[in-house]
Design a protein around this motif. Structure first.
Motif, PDB file in Angstrom:
ATOM      1  N   TRP A 142     -28.867 -23.968  16.994  1.00 27.63           N
ATOM      2  CA  TRP A 142     -27.728 -23.992  17.903  1.00 27.63           C
ATOM      3  C   TRP A 142     -28.186 -24.201  19.347  1.00 27.63           C
ATOM      4  O   TRP A 142     -27.587 -24.955  20.097  1.00 27.63           O
ATOM      5  N   TRP A 191     -20.268 -21.428  15.822  1.00 25.37           N
ATOM      6  CA  TRP A 191     -21.420 -20.536  15.661  1.00 25.37           C
ATOM      7  C   TRP A 191     -20.891 -19.118  15.576  1.00 25.37           C
ATOM      8  O   TRP A 191     -19.781 -18.831  16.014  1.00 25.37           O
ATOM      9  N   PRO A 192     -21.627 -18.194  14.996  1.00 25.94           N
ATOM     10  CA  PRO A 192     -21.103 -16.836  14.847  1.00 25.94           C
ATOM     11  C   PRO A 192     -20.570 -16.272  16.156  1.00 25.94           C
ATOM     12  O   PRO A 192     -21.218 -16.295  17.183  1.00 25.94           O
ATOM     13  N   ALA A 246     -23.504 -23.265  10.190  1.00 20.44           N
ATOM     14  CA  ALA A 246     -24.462 -22.751  11.161  1.00 20.44           C
ATOM     15  C   ALA A 246     -25.190 -23.925  11.768  1.00 20.44           C
ATOM     16  O   ALA A 246     -25.666 -24.804  11.073  1.00 20.44           O
ATOM     17  N   PRO A 273     -32.618 -20.701  12.831  1.00 26.19           N
ATOM     18  CA  PRO A 273     -32.027 -19.742  13.767  1.00 26.19           C
ATOM     19  C   PRO A 273     -31.938 -20.253  15.194  1.00 26.19           C
ATOM     20  O   PRO A 273     -31.151 -19.738  15.986  1.00 26.19           O
ATOM     21  N   ARG A 290     -20.063 -15.811  10.478  1.00 22.83           N
ATOM     22  CA  ARG A 290     -20.578 -14.626  11.156  1.00 22.83           C
ATOM     23  C   ARG A 290     -22.038 -14.346  10.817  1.00 22.83           C
ATOM     24  O   ARG A 290     -22.628 -13.414  11.357  1.00 22.83           O
ATOM     25  N   ARG A 291     -22.605 -15.151   9.926  1.00 25.94           N
ATOM     26  CA  ARG A 291     -23.997 -14.919   9.515  1.00 25.94           C
ATOM     27  C   ARG A 291     -24.914 -15.924  10.194  1.00 25.94           C
ATOM     28  O   ARG A 291     -24.755 -17.122  10.026  1.00 25.94           O
ATOM     29  N   TRP A 292     -25.861 -15.425  10.935  1.00 27.01           N
ATOM     30  CA  TRP A 292     -26.795 -16.293  11.644  1.00 27.01           C
ATOM     31  C   TRP A 292     -27.785 -16.891  10.644  1.00 27.01           C
ATOM     32  O   TRP A 292     -28.265 -16.198   9.754  1.00 27.01           O
ATOM     33  N   PRO A 293     -28.096 -18.175  10.753  1.00 24.13           N
ATOM     34  CA  PRO A 293     -29.044 -18.788   9.812  1.00 24.13           C
ATOM     35  C   PRO A 293     -30.441 -18.216   9.964  1.00 24.13           C
ATOM     36  O   PRO A 293     -30.838 -17.766  11.047  1.00 24.13           O
ATOM     37  N   ARG A 294     -31.183 -18.269   8.900  1.00 18.50           N
ATOM     38  CA  ARG A 294     -32.540 -17.721   8.872  1.00 18.50           C
ATOM     39  C   ARG A 294     -33.567 -18.840   8.788  1.00 18.50           C
ATOM     40  O   ARG A 294     -33.246 -19.984   8.468  1.00 18.50           O
TER      41      ARG A 294
END
Length: 567
Positions: free
Chosen positions: A197, A466-467, A451, A194, A367-371
C-alpha cells in the motif's frame, strides 16, 4: 589448466551454495506441506491421473515409476533434509565426487516434483531453480577452486533472467514505455505484501523514476556482468538492490531470492582463498562437456529473446536445463478477486447466511493487513489470482476445489486461513439435516477488499482500499441472470452500475443434475459479481468514488466429464 579455476571467487561460491540450499529448503518445504490437497491421490489435480496420460520422456519423474502419497511425502521431506545438510556445509566435508552427488540429489527430487506438478508448478521460478540447481552440481567444493566456466554460465542465466524480463516489458504493455505501469502494479500484483500500500501511494514522479531505473537494471546493467572486475561486481550489486526493493513491495515466492543468489555468484568478495590442488582431469572433462551441452541448448532461449513474438517462462527441454524467463509483460489496471462463500442452509437462497472462506495470502477481509509470505509459495492463493483474470486458468481444478470445501476436506482446509464452518460439518445429502450445503463463488472486482488495492467497487466503495479507510457505501443491488449448468451460458448482460447507484452483480443459480457423489449432488451457487474497479478520486473533497459501467465478466460452468467435474 590454470585458466580453469578462479580462486578469487572462493567466498562467492560458498555464499552462493549456502543461499541456494536455503531456497531449495523452502521449495521442498512448500511441496511437503501442500501436496496432499493439490496433487495427492485425492488432490485437485491428482498425480496418478496425470502420469497415466503423460509419457515419461515428456516429463521425466520418479513418480512415473511409483506414486503414493507416502512416497511423495518421503521425497519432499528427503529434499528438505538434504537441503538442510547442504545449508550446513556437508558437501564441503565430502570428497569432490560425493559432494557433486549430494547436490545432484535435490535437483533430481525437485525435477520429479515439477514435472508432475501441472498448473501448480507452472511458474518461471520452478524452472529457474532447476537450471541454477543443475549448475550448482558442477561448482565443486573445498577440494577445488570454483571453475570459471560454471561461474560464466551462472552469469549467463542471470543475464537471461534480467534481459529477458526487460525485453518482454518493452515489447509488451505500452505503460512500460510510458513509465506509468507502477501506477497500477503494486495494487494489482498477484499477492500484495504488508508494504505494498505504501509503495502504491508513493508520488507518481517517483513511480516514473522506478520504471526508468528498472529498464536500466534489466536492459543495460546485465551486459556489464561480462566485463572485468570491479565493474561486474557493481552490476551484480545493483541487481541485488533492485531485487530487495521488489522483495519489500510484494510476495513473489522465491523469484527475487533466487535472482539475488545468482547475483551473489558474480560478486568478488575480498577474501584470501586457501590453497587447493589442481582440479582432477575427470572433473575438468565433465564440467567442459556439460558447459558445451548448455551452450548448445541456449539456442532456443536466445532465439526467443530476439524474436518479436517473445514468450515468457518457457522451458525448451524436459529437464529444464536452459529456459526463458520474464515477468509482467502486461500490467492489469483493475483487480478482480474470487470470493468463495458457503451456507449451512438446507436450501441455499440469496438471503441465506453466506460465510466467506478466508485465504492465507489472497486479499480478502479489508480489515486484515496482508502478510509477508515470500519466499514461501502459497500455490492456491496464486492460482486464485489467475482464476480471477480468466476462468480458463481454473478450469481443471476449481470444480474439485468446491467439492472439497463441501466435504470439509481436512487437507484442503489446511491451505486456507479459516473455514467458516466447524471441522465436523458434512456436505449436503438427501437427508434434510446437513451442514455446509451450499457454496457460491464470486468473481468480484472488489466486493471484498483487495489488500494493496487503491480502488473498490461492488457493495463497498473505497477511496484508498485498505484496512480502516472506508470512504463510502453503495446501495446493495443486483441483476438476476439465468445460467445454464450445461454450457455456462448467461442469457442477459449485467446492468450498468456505479458506486452511487446499485452495484452490478450477476447471479447464476442451478442445482446439480445427476452426479454420482454426495458432494456433487449438493447445490452449487455461483455468484458472479461484475464491474470495473472504482476510479481513484482526483479531488480530496470527493467522498464516494465513481465506478465504470459494469459488463458481464465471468461465467462458471459446471460439467461432468470422464476425468471428473470441472469449472
Amino acid at each position: 589448466m590454470d585458466w580453469f579455476t578462479a580462486s578469487g571467487y572462493w567466498l562467492s561460491r560458498l555464499v552462493f551454495q549456502r543461499a541456494l540450499a536455503g531456497v531449495y529448503l523452502v521449495a521442498f518445504l512448500t511441496a511437503a506441506l501442500q501436496f496432499r490437497a493439490l496433487l495427492g491421490s485425492r488432490g485437485l489435480l491428482p498425480i496418478p491421473r496425470y502420469v497415466q496420460r503423460m509419457p515419461f520422456r515428456a516429463a521425466p519423474s520418479l513418480f512415473h515409476l511409483h506414486y503414493s502419497d507416502r512416497f511423495f511425502a518421503a521425497c519432499a521431506w528427503t529434499g528438505c533434509a538434504v537441503s538442510a545438510a547442504l545449508l550446513a556445509g556437508l558437501d564441503s566435508r565430502l570428497p569432490l565426487w560425493a559432494g557433486m552427488l549430494l547436490w545432484l540429489l535435490p535437483w533430481l527430487l525437485y525435477l520429479s516434483i515439477v514435472n508432475v506438478g501441472q498448473t501448480w508448478y507452472a511458474f518461471g521460478w520452478e524452472s529457474l531453480l532447476l537450471e541454477v540447481g543443475f549448475l550448482a552440481v558442477f561448482l565443486g567444493n573445498d577440494d577445488v577452486a570454483p571453475p570459471v566456466v560454471v561461474l560464466f554460465l551462472l552469469r549467463w542465466i542471470l543475464f537471461r533472467v534480467e534481459f529477458g524480463a526487460g525485453l518482454i516489458k518493452m515489447r509488451g504493455d505500452a505503460c512500460w514505455r510510458k513509465l506509468t505501469c507502477l501506477d497500477h502494479h503494486h495494487e494489482t500484483q498477484p499477492m500484495p505484501g504488508p508494504l505494498s500500500w505504501f509503495f502504491h501511494h508513493l508520488p507518481r514522479p517517483l513511480h516514473r523514476v522506478e520504471v526508468a531505473a528498472n529498464h536500466v537494471t534489466q536492459l543495460v546493467v546485465p551486459v556489464l556482468l561480462f566485463t572485468p572486475q570491479p565493474l561486474a561486481t557493481a552490476a551484480a550489486t545493483l541487481m541485488i538492490v533492485t531485487q530487495l526493493w521488489l522483495v519489500l513491495s510484494g510476495n513473489f515466492s522465491w523469484l527475487n531470492w533466487i535472482t539475488i543468489v545468482l547475483a551473489l555468484s558474480a560478486v568478488e568478495f575480498p577474501y584470501d582463498a586457501p590453497s587447493t590442488p589442481d582440479a582432477p582431469l575427470w572433473y575438468e572433462i565433465v564440467v567442459l562437456a556439460v558447459a558445451a551441452l548448455l551452450v548448445c541448448l541456449s539456442y532456443h532461449p536466445v532465439a526467443n529473446m530476439v524474436s518479436r513474438r517473445q514468450v515468457m517462462n518457457r522451458s525448451f527441454d524436459p529437464l529444464h536445463l536452459v529456459n526463458t524467463y520474464g515477468a509482467f509483460g502486461s500490467v492489469s489496471r483493475v483487480r478482480y478477486e474470487v470470493v468463495v462463500e458457503g451456507t449451512s442452509d438446507d436450501v441455499p437462497r440469496e438471503d441465506s447466511d453466506w460465510r466467506e472462506y478466508e485465504f492465507k495470502g489472497k486479499p480478502g477481509d479489508p480489515r486484515r493487513w496482508p502478510r509477508q509470505f515470500a519466499p514461501y509459495h502459497l500455490r492456491l492463493d496464486w492460482l486464485m489470482w489467475f482464476a480471477a483474470l480468466s476462468p480458463g486458468y481454473a478450469g481443471s481444478w476449481f470444480g474439485t476445489f468446491v467439492e472439497r470445501l463441501l466435504e470439509n476436506d481436512r487437507d484442503t482446509l489446511r491451505l486456507l486461513r479459516r473455514s467458516p464452518f466447524p471441522p465436523d460439518a458434512r456436505p449436503a445429502t438427501s437427508a434434510p439435516a446437513s451442514s455446509a450445503t451450499g457454496t457460491r463463488v464470486g468473481a468480484s472486482c472488489g466486493r471484498r477488499a483487495r489488500a494493496g488495492s487503491g480502488r473498490m467497487c461492488g457493495s463497498i466503495c473505497r477511496r484508498h482500499g485498505w484496512p480502516g479507510r472506508l470512504r463510502g457505501r453503495s446501495r446493495g443491488g443486483h441483476t438476476s441472470l439465468q445460467g445454464d449448468p450445461q454450457d455456462g451460458s448467461v442469457s442477459s448482460p449485467v446492468s450498468r452500475s456505479s458506486c452511487q447507484k446499485a452495484s452490478g452483480t450477476g447471479v447464476a443459480n442451478w442445482s446439480a443434475p445427476s452426479w454420482t457423489s454426495a458432494a456433487e449432488r449438493a447445490p452449487i451457487r455461483t455468484l458472479v459479481t461484475a464491474g470495473w474497479a472504482a476510479q481513484k478520486a482526483r479531488a480530496a473533497a470527493r467522498r464516494v468514488m465513481p465506478c465504470r459501467s459494469a459488463t458481464s465478466f465471468m461465467r462458471w460452468a459446471r460439467r461432468s466429464t470422464s476425468s471428473g467435474t470441472r469449472v
